[in-house]
Design a protein around this motif. Structure first.
Motif, short mmCIF file in Angstrom:
data_model
loop_
_atom_site.label_atom_id
_atom_site.label_comp_id
_atom_site.label_asym_id
_atom_site.label_seq_id
_atom_site.Cartn_x
_atom_site.Cartn_y
_atom_site.Cartn_z
N UNK A 1 2.53 -4.16 -9.95
CA UNK A 1 2.99 -3.67 -8.65
C UNK A 1 1.84 -3.07 -7.85
N UNK A 2 1.04 -2.21 -8.51
CA UNK A 2 -0.06 -1.54 -7.80
C UNK A 2 -1.17 -2.53 -7.44
N UNK A 3 -1.39 -3.53 -8.28
CA UNK A 3 -2.40 -4.55 -7.95
C UNK A 3 -2.02 -5.27 -6.67
N UNK A 4 -0.73 -5.62 -6.54
CA UNK A 4 -0.27 -6.26 -5.31
C UNK A 4 -0.42 -5.32 -4.12
N UNK A 5 -0.12 -4.05 -4.35
CA UNK A 5 -0.24 -3.04 -3.30
C UNK A 5 -1.70 -2.90 -2.83
N UNK B 1 -0.99 3.15 -0.97
CA UNK B 1 -1.18 2.36 0.24
C UNK B 1 -2.48 2.73 0.94
N UNK B 2 -2.76 4.02 1.04
CA UNK B 2 -4.01 4.47 1.68
C UNK B 2 -5.22 4.14 0.81
N UNK B 3 -5.04 4.16 -0.51
CA UNK B 3 -6.12 3.84 -1.42
C UNK B 3 -6.58 2.40 -1.25
#
Length: 371
Positions: free
Chosen positions: A149-153, A114-116
């Motif tokens: 998932x991480x791309x959306x994040x 999230x911070x990234x």
């Protein structure tokens, strides 16, 4: 898709970065290096280590198109004020005017995604997932779920995203097995996904020269190049794959300090091999003066490309004629890597237009055997 054809993985150290910075302008335009930070040494602080990494990028790469991976940091590692070291490192780069494409992998620290996102958005250069060989095979479906998932994040579309499949050390592996691992993994890719680039990386370079005769030479097949050619031919018309390697070094090489058993050596890349010209222990006579002899051997070989091919080749020629000193181990990292980057960029540029579905196993074998 960005125009680069070659993504060398290099350590964020002076001579490695100098080697890529000194590549000729025409070939350098084809290259987007992935610069990775080596692990923090036992006598170094995280803060100092990050400052050194940033200093090197400022000195050699602020205007270059590059990826940056703070790979050497441990999960949960922080700087002195308690900030996560990965986040602090990217903020430090941005504060110094270095604007890379950030790189991060799985099985590191899942708490920072999230911070990234904030740091990735501030850079505005998209993002690269570094997918380890352990993320393939039985984990392929799980890895794709994590990518989505991480791309959306991170708030990124596939067109803003690079995927690097890092096979790491491939010197003792079977090329067909490696190719099939990648093909199977890509089979899980959503059909409508158009990623900015799909990068295939690996290295055949050994950790040391113990397998090469003392005061002799040996050749290491560039299996990572063979795997890339096989994949590009098999997937022609479906996927364009960007070539990547680790130059002439092993993926796990860090050289954290002096080694009293280090050997004199010149690693000279050819079409399909890394030729290792080995001397003997630098601690034994004649010490670094061995490099004059080794440079002469390289220059006298049929594989030598001539002094005008690269800065590294020019140094070899001058050293052979005693018109340049023997330098130190770092000097020869620059020489070996600079020659490699020149030949790999030129080679991939040509192969990218030659390889299609008719590119045969015989054509690949010829490239692997050519000097």
């Amino acid at each position: 898709m960005e125009p680069y054809r070659y993504v060398p993985v290099i350590k964020g150290k002076t001579n490695d970065l100098k080697a890529i910075a000194k590549v000729s302008a025409r070939r350098r335009a084809l290259v987007k290096p992935l610069v990775e930070m080596v692990p923090v040494g036992p006598d170094d602080s995280v803060d100092t280590h990050l400052e050194s990494f940033a200093h090197n990028l400022v000195k050699f790469g602020p205007a270059q198109n590059l990826f940056a991976d703070l790979y050497g940091l441990l999960p949960g590692q922080t700087i002195a004020d308690g900030t996560d070291a990965t986040l602090a490192g990217y903020r430090l780069l941005r504060s110094k005017g270095v604007i890379p494409t950030p790189v991060y992998g799985f099985d590191r620290d899942d708490s920072i995604w999230d911070s990234l996102r904030v740091e990735v958005q501030r850079f505005g250069r998209g993002f690269c997932f570094r997918i380890d060989i352990e993320d393939l095979d039985d984990r392929s479906e799980e890895t794709w779920a994590a990518i989505l998932e991480r791309s959306a994040q991170l708030g990124l579309r596939p067109s803003q995203t690079d995927l690097m499949i890092d096979l790491r050390y491939v010197g003792e592996d079977d090329c067909d097995r490696l190719k099939n691992l990648v093909v199977d993994f890509l089979g899980f890719m959503p059909n409508d996904s158009e990623y900015r680039s799909l990068i295939i990386s690996g290295s055949s370079a050994p950790k040391d020269v113990s397998g090469v005769p003392k005061d002799g030479n040996g050749a290491i097949p560039r299996k990572e190049l063979q795997v890339w050619m096989q994949l590009q031919a098999d997937l022609f018309g479906f996927r364009v794959l960007t070539y990547s390697d680790y130059g002439v070094v092993n993926p796990d090489f860090t050289m954290m300090g002096p080694n009293k058993n280090a050997n004199a050596k010149i690693r000279y890349t050819t079409s399909g091999k890394i030729r290792i010209h080995r001397g003997h222990r630098l601690a034994d006579a004649p010490g670094y003066r061995q490099y004059h002899l080794l440079a002469g051997r390289v220059r006298d070989s049929s594989e030598y490309q001539g002094r005008d091919f690269s800065e590294g080749d020019r140094y070899i020629d001058d050293c052979a004629d005693l018109n340049a000193g023997t330098g130190n181990l770092g000097t020869w990292v620059f020489v070996d890597m600079n020659h490699h980057f020149e030949i790999a960029a030129s080679q991939v540029e040509g192969l990218s237009t030659r390889i299609d579905e008719s590119f045969s196993a015989d054509a690949i074998a010829e490239i692997m055997e050519t000097a």
